[in-house]
Design a protein around this motif. Sequence first.
Motif, short mmCIF file in Angstrom:
data_model
loop_
_atom_site.label_atom_id
_atom_site.label_comp_id
_atom_site.label_asym_id
_atom_site.label_seq_id
_atom_site.Cartn_x
_atom_site.Cartn_y
_atom_site.Cartn_z
N VAL A 124 0.85 -1.19 0.00
CA VAL A 124 0.00 0.00 0.00
C VAL A 124 0.88 1.25 0.00
CG1 VAL A 124 -1.68 1.32 1.36
CG2 VAL A 124 -1.98 -1.14 1.05
N LYS A 125 1.95 1.23 0.76
CA LYS A 125 2.86 2.37 0.82
C LYS A 125 3.53 2.60 -0.55
CE LYS A 125 5.44 2.36 4.42
NZ LYS A 125 6.55 2.09 5.38
N GLU A 126 3.86 1.53 -1.23
CA GLU A 126 4.52 1.63 -2.55
C GLU A 126 3.56 2.12 -3.63
OE1 GLU A 126 7.67 0.88 -3.83
OE2 GLU A 126 8.40 0.76 -1.77
N THR A 127 2.28 1.86 -3.45
CA THR A 127 1.29 2.22 -4.48
C THR A 127 0.28 3.21 -3.92
OG1 THR A 127 -0.04 0.30 -3.86
CG2 THR A 127 1.49 0.02 -5.69
N ASN A 128 0.77 4.35 -3.47
CA ASN A 128 -0.08 5.33 -2.83
C ASN A 128 -0.06 6.68 -3.54
OD1 ASN A 128 -2.00 5.74 -0.88
ND2 ASN A 128 -0.56 6.33 0.71
N GLN A 129 0.35 6.69 -4.79
CA GLN A 129 0.44 7.93 -5.55
C GLN A 129 -0.93 8.30 -6.09
OE1 GLN A 129 2.61 8.02 -9.33
NE2 GLN A 129 4.05 9.32 -8.23
N GLU A 130 -1.37 9.54 -5.84
CA GLU A 130 -2.71 9.95 -6.24
C GLU A 130 -2.74 10.59 -7.61
OE1 GLU A 130 -5.18 12.03 -3.48
OE2 GLU A 130 -4.06 11.22 -1.81
N ASN A 131 -1.85 11.48 -7.87
CA ASN A 131 -1.92 12.29 -9.09
C ASN A 131 -1.31 11.58 -10.28
OD1 ASN A 131 -3.02 14.32 -7.53
ND2 ASN A 131 -1.05 15.28 -7.14
N ASP A 132 -1.90 11.80 -11.44
CA ASP A 132 -1.34 11.30 -12.69
C ASP A 132 -0.47 12.38 -13.29
OD1 ASP A 132 -2.30 8.73 -12.85
OD2 ASP A 132 -4.19 9.34 -13.76
#
Length: 135
Positions: A124-132
């Motif tokens: 979850v920490k590794e895949t927590n980016q919101e913006n494209d």
Amino acid sequence: MKAFSQASSLVKLVVFLLLMEALLISLAFFALLLELLSGNVVNVYAEIFLIVLALSSLAWVLHFTRGILRGKRWARSAAFFWQLLQGVVGAGALAESGNNQAIGILLAGLSALVVVLLFNKDFVKETNQENDEAI
């Protein structure tokens, strides 16, 4: 975009498992297409629908797999929903007899493994980016 070699081992594992699922979908797609081309179908329209469904599913799985590799939060939700769908299909196959039970075990087991990995706190920490950002 983060390269596969630069991703953490947990992200690599999830991406690998999702690519295996994509490979299974592509095998189903080609089997359906071959069946249609050989003329060994009962209902042509149903066969075409299944081919389009398999191709669409393949595109979707590859899209959210790429999103996971890029660290996108939305991709976890898409992957989770896909695992639920795949788990239901696997459970349905388990209810039948013969070779379908082996397929059901494979689908349900793979889905359960990916769901556990999707909820891992490090993942979850590794895949927590919101913006494209721009592609």
